[in-house]
Design an enzyme around this catalytic site. Structure first.
Site, PDB file in Angstrom:
ATOM      1  N   CYS A   2     -59.078 -11.367   5.311  1.00 32.31           N
ATOM      2  CA  CYS A   2     -59.155  -9.980   4.876  1.00 32.31           C
ATOM      3  C   CYS A   2     -59.026  -9.865   3.359  1.00 32.31           C
ATOM      4  CB  CYS A   2     -58.084  -9.108   5.537  1.00 32.31           C
ATOM      5  SG  CYS A   2     -58.349  -7.348   5.264  1.00 32.31           S
ATOM      6  N   GLU A 106     -64.471 -11.522   6.726  1.00 34.16           N
ATOM      7  CA  GLU A 106     -63.630 -12.658   7.070  1.00 34.16           C
ATOM      8  C   GLU A 106     -64.497 -13.902   7.005  1.00 34.16           C
ATOM      9  OE1 GLU A 106     -60.118 -12.402   8.314  1.00 34.16           O
ATOM     10  OE2 GLU A 106     -60.502 -14.359   7.468  1.00 34.16           O
TER      11      GLU A 106
END
Length: 225
Positions: A2, A106
């Site tokens: 993230c 991600e």
DNA sequence: CCAGACGTTGTT
DNA sequence: GTCTGG
DNA sequence: CCAGACGTTGTT
DNA sequence: GTCTGG
């Protein structure tokens, strides 16, 4: 994990969606929002108690830091250890916020490895959602200017996210916003993996790797080989 | 998160 | 500011 | 007591 | 390999 987020602004729409008072900040659409950049964050104004939408810088600088140059500015904080961490504890107790996003990126594969494959992570219905953050207020000793910074809270991955990574950001249900932003001393129950079945992910082009590429193309599905 | 740098001297 | 290590 | 660190990810 | 900057 993230380390990039999608924040498709329309600040006023986000302000209404998260029921923030006051005026919305000026913020361009962010297709590839990166650390060290200013992003929209929902928080509770310490004095008025109002829920407000502000621009905060990604990368937390504790208020007691003298010179943030060279100092670490963590972009993530483990929810398991934040409650006892000297760096995060105070912010977790008193300065919780929500990062409103449409998704995040991600990278799958060993860290440092070449050819890591980036994935876009969103809700199945593409609706915006809130990521739990903590924030700090830091005063620049030389300019006397205040700077607000934040870090994203992380938790273990749910089943879907586990296919690409073992950690994920703490995602909140709209019904939990009040409790999260309030003075509740027992918010650990909220720092848990979000429901897999509501989420989706798809591979995207490595064009997303450069934070300078802040365009809609970074969100496009990777063309089949 | 990734990309790009990775040094020294001395000065404001 | 607060905790750990020596 | 003071000095120094204070983060995350993942790997050998 | 590791740190910094955006």
């Amino acid at each position: 994990m993230c380390g990039r987020v999608i924040q498709l602004s329309n600040p006023d729409a986000i302000r209404k969606l998260f029921e923030a008072a006051g005026t919305a900040p000026n913020a361009p659409p962010r297709y590839n929002g990166a650390p060290a950049q200013d992003l929209m964050v929902v928080r509770k104004h310490p004095k008025t108690g109002d829920r407000v939408l502000d621009m905060l810088r990604w990368g937390l600088i504790p208020y007691w830091v003298e010179d943030p140059k060279g100092g670490r500015k963590p972009i993530l904080a483990r929810s398991e250890s934040a409650p006892t961490s000297p760096t995060f504890r105070g912010a977790l107790e008193k300065r919780r916020g929500i990062l409103p996003v449409d998704g995040f990126f991600e990278w799958k594969g060993e860290k440092g490895a070449k050819n890591r494959q980036p994935y876009a992570v969103m809700m199945k219905d593409r609706s915006p959602f809130g990521i739990a953050v903590i924030w700090e207020n830091w005063k620049d000793p030389s300019t006397e200017a205040w700077l607000r910074t934040f870090a994203v809270l992380t938790c273990p991955s749910n089943a879907l996210m586990a296919t690409i990574h073992d950690r994920m950001p703490v995602i909140l249900e709209p019904g939990d916003y009040d409790r999260w932003l309030g003075a509740d001393p027992d918010v650990e129950a909220l720092m848990v993996p979000y429901a897999s079945e509501k989420m989706m992910l798809y591979p995207v082009s490595t064009a997303v790797n450069s934070y300078l590429n802040d365009t809609p193309e970074v969100m496009e599905p990777l063309a089949a080989a």
